[in-house]
Design a protein around this motif. Structure first.
Motif, PDB file in Angstrom:
ATOM      1  N   LEU A   1       0.824  -1.206   0.000  1.00 22.67           N
ATOM      2  CA  LEU A   1       0.000   0.000   0.000  1.00 22.67           C
ATOM      3  C   LEU A   1       0.858   1.256   0.000  1.00 22.67           C
ATOM      4  CD1 LEU A   1      -2.846   1.187   0.108  1.00 22.67           C
ATOM      5  CD2 LEU A   1      -2.754   0.999   2.595  1.00 22.67           C
ATOM      6  N   ARG A   2       1.918   1.262   0.772  1.00 23.49           N
ATOM      7  CA  ARG A   2       2.790   2.440   0.796  1.00 23.49           C
ATOM      8  C   ARG A   2       3.480   2.643  -0.549  1.00 23.49           C
ATOM      9  NH1 ARG A   2       3.418   4.894   5.565  1.00 23.49           N
ATOM     10  NH2 ARG A   2       2.751   3.768   7.444  1.00 23.49           N
ATOM     11  N   GLN A   3       3.847   1.581  -1.218  1.00 23.40           N
ATOM     12  CA  GLN A   3       4.469   1.717  -2.535  1.00 23.40           C
ATOM     13  C   GLN A   3       3.502   2.337  -3.538  1.00 23.40           C
ATOM     14  OE1 GLN A   3       5.887  -2.149  -3.612  1.00 23.40           O
ATOM     15  NE2 GLN A   3       7.703  -2.034  -2.315  1.00 23.40           N
ATOM     16  N   VAL A   4       2.253   1.880  -3.530  1.00 24.18           N
ATOM     17  CA  VAL A   4       1.278   2.399  -4.490  1.00 24.18           C
ATOM     18  C   VAL A   4       0.902   3.838  -4.161  1.00 24.18           C
ATOM     19  CG1 VAL A   4      -1.041   2.087  -5.418  1.00 24.18           C
ATOM     20  CG2 VAL A   4       0.405   0.096  -4.997  1.00 24.18           C
ATOM     21  N   VAL A   5       0.625   4.127  -2.898  1.00 23.95           N
ATOM     22  CA  VAL A   5       0.240   5.487  -2.508  1.00 23.95           C
ATOM     23  C   VAL A   5       1.396   6.451  -2.737  1.00 23.95           C
ATOM     24  CG1 VAL A   5      -0.458   6.930  -0.567  1.00 23.95           C
ATOM     25  CG2 VAL A   5      -1.495   4.696  -0.885  1.00 23.95           C
ATOM     26  N   GLY A   6       2.634   6.007  -2.459  1.00 20.36           N
ATOM     27  CA  GLY A   6       3.788   6.871  -2.675  1.00 20.36           C
ATOM     28  C   GLY A   6       4.026   7.212  -4.126  1.00 20.36           C
ATOM     29  N   GLY A   7       3.475   6.440  -5.051  1.00 17.82           N
ATOM     30  CA  GLY A   7       3.614   6.733  -6.471  1.00 17.82           C
ATOM     31  C   GLY A   7       2.398   7.375  -7.092  1.00 17.82           C
ATOM     32  N   SER A   8       1.442   7.833  -6.298  1.00 15.17           N
ATOM     33  CA  SER A   8       0.213   8.459  -6.798  1.00 15.17           C
ATOM     34  C   SER A   8       0.033   9.814  -6.147  1.00 15.17           C
ATOM     35  CB  SER A   8      -1.006   7.570  -6.521  1.00 15.17           C
ATOM     36  OG  SER A   8      -0.817   6.265  -7.039  1.00 15.17           O
TER      37      SER A   8
ATOM     38  N   GLN B   1      -9.959   2.638  -7.684  1.00  9.98           N
ATOM     39  CA  GLN B   1     -10.008   1.305  -8.279  1.00  9.98           C
ATOM     40  C   GLN B   1      -8.649   0.896  -8.827  1.00  9.98           C
ATOM     41  OE1 GLN B   1     -12.563  -0.662  -8.008  1.00  9.98           O
ATOM     42  NE2 GLN B   1     -11.602  -2.345  -9.131  1.00  9.98           N
ATOM     43  N   VAL B   2      -7.978   1.831  -9.466  1.00  7.71           N
ATOM     44  CA  VAL B   2      -6.640   1.537  -9.991  1.00  7.71           C
ATOM     45  C   VAL B   2      -5.684   1.246  -8.846  1.00  7.71           C
ATOM     46  CG1 VAL B   2      -4.739   2.467 -11.360  1.00  7.71           C
ATOM     47  CG2 VAL B   2      -7.100   2.963 -12.008  1.00  7.71           C
ATOM     48  N   MET B   3      -5.791   1.992  -7.763  1.00  3.62           N
ATOM     49  CA  MET B   3      -4.931   1.756  -6.610  1.00  3.62           C
ATOM     50  C   MET B   3      -5.187   0.386  -6.005  1.00  3.62           C
ATOM     51  SD  MET B   3      -4.528   4.069  -3.146  1.00  3.62           S
ATOM     52  CE  MET B   3      -6.211   3.757  -2.646  1.00  3.62           C
ATOM     53  N   ALA B   4      -6.446  -0.042  -5.905  1.00  3.18           N
ATOM     54  CA  ALA B   4      -6.769  -1.349  -5.340  1.00  3.18           C
ATOM     55  C   ALA B   4      -6.184  -2.480  -6.191  1.00  3.18           C
ATOM     56  CB  ALA B   4      -8.281  -1.506  -5.215  1.00  3.18           C
TER      57      ALA B   4
ATOM     58  N   THR C   1       3.860 -18.313   1.434  1.00  2.00           N
ATOM     59  CA  THR C   1       2.877 -18.428   2.512  1.00  2.00           C
ATOM     60  C   THR C   1       1.703 -19.323   2.141  1.00  2.00           C
ATOM     61  OG1 THR C   1       1.749 -16.440   1.711  1.00  2.00           O
ATOM     62  CG2 THR C   1       3.467 -16.133   3.381  1.00  2.00           C
ATOM     63  N   GLY C   2       1.547 -19.661   0.878  1.00  4.10           N
ATOM     64  CA  GLY C   2       0.393 -20.453   0.453  1.00  4.10           C
ATOM     65  C   GLY C   2      -0.901 -19.677   0.428  1.00  4.10           C
ATOM     66  N   ILE C   3      -0.832 -18.339   0.424  1.00  2.00           N
ATOM     67  CA  ILE C   3      -2.020 -17.476   0.447  1.00  2.00           C
ATOM     68  C   ILE C   3      -2.278 -16.951  -0.957  1.00  2.00           C
ATOM     69  CG2 ILE C   3      -2.929 -15.279   1.296  1.00  2.00           C
ATOM     70  CD1 ILE C   3      -1.508 -15.789   3.917  1.00  2.00           C
ATOM     71  N   ARG C   4      -3.548 -16.962  -1.355  1.00  4.30           N
ATOM     72  CA  ARG C   4      -3.982 -16.359  -2.620  1.00  4.30           C
ATOM     73  C   ARG C   4      -4.884 -15.174  -2.312  1.00  4.30           C
ATOM     74  NH1 ARG C   4      -8.460 -16.834  -5.667  1.00  4.30           N
ATOM     75  NH2 ARG C   4      -9.186 -18.630  -4.444  1.00  4.30           N
ATOM     76  N   ILE C   5      -4.522 -13.996  -2.823  1.00  6.02           N
ATOM     77  CA  ILE C   5      -5.299 -12.774  -2.592  1.00  6.02           C
ATOM     78  C   ILE C   5      -6.468 -12.765  -3.575  1.00  6.02           C
ATOM     79  CG2 ILE C   5      -5.225 -10.270  -2.432  1.00  6.02           C
ATOM     80  CD1 ILE C   5      -3.441 -11.724  -0.435  1.00  6.02           C
ATOM     81  N   SER C   6      -7.671 -12.813  -3.043  1.00  3.68           N
ATOM     82  CA  SER C   6      -8.868 -12.834  -3.895  1.00  3.68           C
ATOM     83  C   SER C   6      -9.412 -11.442  -4.190  1.00  3.68           C
ATOM     84  CB  SER C   6      -9.963 -13.671  -3.231  1.00  3.68           C
ATOM     85  OG  SER C   6     -10.304 -13.135  -1.965  1.00  3.68           O
ATOM     86  N   GLY C   7      -9.030 -10.435  -3.406  1.00  2.00           N
ATOM     87  CA  GLY C   7      -9.521  -9.088  -3.681  1.00  2.00           C
ATOM     88  C   GLY C   7      -9.021  -8.087  -2.665  1.00  2.00           C
ATOM     89  N   VAL C   8      -8.897  -6.831  -3.125  1.00  2.00           N
ATOM     90  CA  VAL C   8      -8.517  -5.709  -2.262  1.00  2.00           C
ATOM     91  C   VAL C   8      -9.514  -4.590  -2.498  1.00  2.00           C
ATOM     92  CG1 VAL C   8      -6.767  -3.990  -1.714  1.00  2.00           C
ATOM     93  CG2 VAL C   8      -6.068  -6.330  -2.225  1.00  2.00           C
TER      94      VAL C   8
END
Length: 406
Positions: free
Chosen positions: A193-200, A211-214, A230-237
């Motif tokens: 999140l910090r990487q994306v917000v820091g570039g916007s 929506q683009v940030m998510a 970790t064996g985790i799959r991100i299904s949505g943000v």
């Protein structure tokens, strides 16, 4: 005294004789030729079972005397209890190894603390106290919420609140690779999140760029989870909220309101333009069509007049007098058709056609109102004078025509 000692009654003391003494195996022998076929002795059956168990566990069969035989019997009973207890313990231990895995779960089997396998849903069995089974739900969607103050590219501070949805796709990695998958997810989510917000910039984060940030945060977070295994799959943000800090929230609300007013004014102007421009284009098109039609009409009329004039010219060249008279009559007819006329009978047998706009004079007299009523006599006088003038002109014309006739 032993049965084989001198002077003893060997017959009575011989343990292998049929005198009713018990043999070393614990059974009775019928002496004196008595062949009684009664039911088997319970002690004999127990003794046989004891002998078999003693053979399995390394014990000895029977004793050499009455004293030793009694001691062997007590020791055999203790072995019997131990064997039964061992069998029961084995049955209980085997029964403890059965378990079921639900359809939404997978079982991670650890044998002596080391990964062994992953079992699927259904009834399963593993050696208890040797294998450890950990069930992991691989279909339940877990949710992690994260909120923090972050610095944007244009050096503004923004408060962002996101919600991360994930599932444990790989149960082996989820259980064994990392100590705390949820904590690893939380740290990776904040980093992404910090990487994306820091570039916007702040404007895009607060308005249409959520929506683009998510999507960007989800992609970065999934790469982190794959790297950490970790064996985790991100299904949505989901970006639940993005706003300025509370200290300056009022000022940002005013700015956002002004931008909304600007956008609304633009929309209204575009709507007005969309309603006026087509109408103006329609009017212009109609005027063009009318002008085109008028041009065609004038050109067609001019062509017709030209053709008619050429036709008349041809006829005029053949008979000029007749055509001159005809043209005069047509011209007078067209002029007098649209004008008021007065027919006057001239004296001396002559007649002529004269016209006088008396109706216009009468209209002028009616429009004058009450002032015209006061001057009615003068108007009648003028009318009579005008008629006299017309009469004199007619007489002079008639006299002139007579002279020409002579």
């Amino acid at each position: 005294m032993a049965w084989n000692e001198p002077g003893g009654n060997g017959k009575n003391h011989d343990p292998w004789s049929g005198g009713g003494d018990r043999n070393p195996g614990g059974g009775k022998r019928n002496g004196g030729g008595n062949n009684d076929q009664g039911p088997p002795d319970l002690d004999e059956a127990l003794q046989k079972l004891q002998d078999r168990l003693n053979g399995l566990f390394g014990g000895k069969k029977g004793g050499s005397g009455s004293g030793s035989g009694g001691g062997a019997g007590g020791k055999g009973g203790s072995f019997t209890l131990v064997g039964i207890a061992a069998v029961l313990a084995l049955v209980v231990w085997a029964g403890m190894g059965f378990y079921t895995v639900d359809q939404q779960e997978r079982g991670v089997v650890l044998r002596l603390g080391k990964f062994h396998s992953v079992v699927n849903p259904g009834l399963q069995w593993n050696p208890p106290l040797i294998d450890e089974v950990n069930k992991v739900n691989v279909t339940r969607v877990r949710i992690h919420d994260h909120r923090a103050l972050m610095l944007t590219e244009d050096e503004n501070i923004v408060d962002v609140d996101i919600s991360v949805q994930y599932v444990a796709e790989n149960p082996e990695l989820f259980m064994l690779r990392v100590r705390s998958p949820e904590e690893s997810l939380a740290q990776a989510a904040e980093s992404a999140l910090r990487q994306v917000v820091g570039g916007s910039d702040m404007n895009s984060i607060l308005t249409e760029g959520r929506q683009v940030m998510a999507i960007s945060v989800q992609e970065r977070l999934q790469r982190h989870m794959d790297t950490y295994e970790t064996g985790i799959r991100i299904s949505g943000v989901n970006v639940r909220n993005a706003q300025a800090p509370s200290q300056v929230q009022d000022a940002f609300d005013d700015v956002i309101k002004a931008r909304e007013d600007e956008q609304r004014s633009k929309n209204e102007a575009e709507a007005y333009a969309n309603s006026v421009v087509p109408e103006a284009r329609g009017v212009a098109q109609r005027m063009l069509e009318e002008a085109s039609a008028y041009r065609e009409e004038v050109v067609a009329r001019a062509n017709g007049e030209t053709q008619r004039f050429l036709a008349l010219l041809t006829e005029y060249r053949q008979s000029p007098d007749v055509m001159r008279e005809r043209l005069y009559i047509d011209t007078m007819q067209s002029v007098m058709t649209n004008n008021p006329k007065v027919l006057m009978d001239m004296e001396n047998g002559g007649n002529n056609v004269m016209f006088l706009p008396l109706d216009k004079l009468m209209d002028q007299q009616r429009g004058s109102g009450s002032s015209a009523r006061g001057s009615s006599s003068s108007a009648d006088l003028n009318l009579r004078q005008l008629n006299d003038q017309i009469t004199e002109q007619a007489r002079s014309r008639q006299a002139g025509s007579l002279r020409e006739g002579r």
